[in-house]
Write an enzyme that holds these catalytic residues in place. Structure first.
Site, PDB file in Angstrom:
ATOM      1  CE  LYS A   1     -14.017  14.436  -3.629  1.00 21.88           C
ATOM      2  NZ  LYS A   1     -13.354  13.288  -4.626  1.00 21.88           N
TER       3      LYS A   1
ATOM      4  CE1 TYR B   1       9.637 -11.450  -5.570  1.00 26.72           C
ATOM      5  CE2 TYR B   1      10.443  -9.091  -5.417  1.00 26.72           C
ATOM      6  CZ  TYR B   1       9.767 -10.670  -4.328  1.00 26.72           C
ATOM      7  OH  TYR B   1       9.467 -10.177  -3.565  1.00 26.72           O
TER       8      TYR B   1
END
Lengths: 358, 358
Positions: free
Chosen positions: B35, B267
């Protein structure tokens, strides 16, 4: 299946708010950042809305994303053009006059055949991507030698969300870059490329210094997260601005059960009920890219129902019996819980989650 | 582009190790959980390897995943069958004798037409999905009335990774369920369905009590994370077991620069260099589903190169000048840094990252 609802009116309102705040006289200076499946919102869905607003420039991640929106914008810049890895897609992009390749390193320039349209990224202090300021001359020589079309010169100011001088230093460096570029263009008889350097917060924050001549002003603003309804450091701006998150996440009930106070739920029985209540499972989990709620975290659905940790890969247990829940219509609380920024919560959501525009 | 390398030999070795430890006499009792894109590893890629090992049963998330591997396994169980939402795909699944629908709530039974093959999930104490033990009789009445084919009866023991009595309590409850099911089958002249209840750690942990008659033993084990090379609580098992992670994540260089001690990267300039060095960016970021390295986190590539926080959406800055890096070949350190489990690090990786089987 779970789905993401995109609130078009919120997007339109954000566009109006941002264009008023950043470029009221010329809203077309606002470019939209559509990279990474529009920060998880659905590339095509957001491109549709952007087009409706009259946005003409967009920034995408790679060649695949550019081709998905090829017919929708006059200016499509590929920030990370994985050119050599996909020769046939690369060729398609080369043949499209509205697609530009962003180049972050001198050594990549020879990968591009004559007449390729490029935007050259300059490092102005973030020290991440971009060529060095002092390599500009060499870059121009290569561009001329290889007969490339220089469409843009840009940088990324990585300090828009930070106090301190670096934000202003980067802007000053880019201004110097622009002056140098104009000289080089004159020298090589090249048309002036477009300039851009600012993202959402930086675009809102910068002083539009009207004493700077038109030719040295930025020609566009790369607005990403603000279009999607968020700003990371609102207090850093000197203007109040109200943006609206455009995405909400919905999930459907799998099964319900009435449980007693003290009963335990989920892996390891981590959640212990503080009252008798109905607990239902809903069909979204961390396997869909949602962050995995763990022991001790308190998060609620939009309707105020408590989500019971831990999240499973394919479902959430919630103190609710509704057929459908809104997991969030604003990710700020999720970002806070996971000590991250709204960007990450949104962009991790898998592209397989269907989108519904309302 | 970044890519995920799948080490087929590690998968085969894990299969051998697990079948020896769990079901040496009948390795076909090991079913694989595929899955969520095989926990992020690539559904088709892992299905191919599983088939090569002779695995005959698999568990997928939904109808879409089942149809992707429809030709590869004699037994495909859909854990979360989004049946009504996809009538045409549902019809295709109904017509395929090797596809079974897992049912977690009595009220879903009427959605299935006569002859649908179902596996009924029972809640044995995890209080998540599954019908109540005391609803078994009612479920059988509905199954007979609606002429459904009962292929399996199962539960999920959610305590495989936990000390305490709950693990054993759930097993005891499921044993009682199985006894009740055999009686009901006799009453309604139904063939005995297959029984299963245990995942990776639970399957390894359970005492194979040979005094339990064959008809009451589990017929298969749903092995997920262990096939992919991980166990969350190894110390809880009473046997040593050595599994090998099968996925490694690779990224390619975007650009490099020589920086001086004290220079800042990324950043907000969060990373400050402790020495003169070359820093390069690589083309993987949190936009690809990788977790976002933030200030203060220390993670290294497989080669030992320091990754400099913060991660960007589309790239990582690394103290390296190599053309390609291996971001990880084992996610345990990443899981630890983000206070989560290997499952989440792996399954968040976007399906768009190409897979290479070696």
């Amino acid at each position: 299946m779970p789905y993401i609802q995109i609130h078009s009116q919120n997007f339109f309102d954000n566009f109006h708010t941002l264009s008023q705040a950043i470029s009221p006289n010329n809203p077309q200076k606002l470019a939209i950042v559509l990279k990474d499946n529009a920060y998880g919102h659905g590339l095509k869905e957001i491109a549709t809305l952007a087009k409706k607003c009259g946005i003409i420039s967009c920034f995408v991640k790679n060649i695949q994303e550019a081709l998905e929106v090829i017919d929708w914008f006059p200016h499509i810049s590929i920030l990370y053009p994985n050119a050599l890895e996909n020769p046939s897609l690369f060729k398609q992009c080369l043949e499209s006059p509205n697609i530009y390749f962003c180049i972050s390193a001198l050594e990549k320039l020879p990968d591009y055949p004559p007449l390729s349209r490029i935007e050259l990224k300059i490092n102005t202090g973030m020290n991440r991507n971009g060529i060095a300021y002092n390599s500009l001359k060499e870059a121009f020589e290569l561009i001329v030698k290889n007969k490339l079309q220089l469409v843009g010169i840009f940088t990324h100011n990585g300090f828009g969300d930070n106090f301190g001088c670096e934000f202003y230093t980067q802007n000053a460096v880019f201004l110097a870059v622009k002056k140098e570029v104009l000289k080089l263009c004159e020298k090589y008889s090249l048309p002036k490329p477009r300039f851009h350097s600012l993202c959402s917060s930086a675009g809102l924050r910068v002083n539009k210094d009207l004493s700077i001549p038109q030719s040295l002003q930025d020609d566009c603003y790369r607005i990403g997260i603000a279009f999607y309804g968020y700003l990371c450091q609102e207090e850093i701006l000197n203007i109040p601005i109200h943006l609206k998150p455009i995405a909400s996440l919905w999930a459907k009930k799998i099964s319900s059960r009435m449980l007693k106070k003290g009963e335990r739920v989920g892996y390891g029985g981590i959640s212990v009920l503080s009252r008798d209540c109905v607990v239902s499972t809903y069909d979204i989990g961390y396997g869909d890219g949602l962050f995995r709620l763990r022991e001790g975290m308190e998060l609620y659905t939009k309707e105020g129902f408590k989500i019971l940790p831990p999240a499973s890969m394919d479902c959430l247990s919630v103190e609710s019996e509704k057929e459908e829940i809104c997991v969030f219509d604003n990710v700020e609380k999720w970002a806070e819980a996971f000590n991250t920024i709204p960007y990450e919560i949104l962009v991790h959501l898998h592209s397989s989650i269907p989108k519904k525009i309302i």
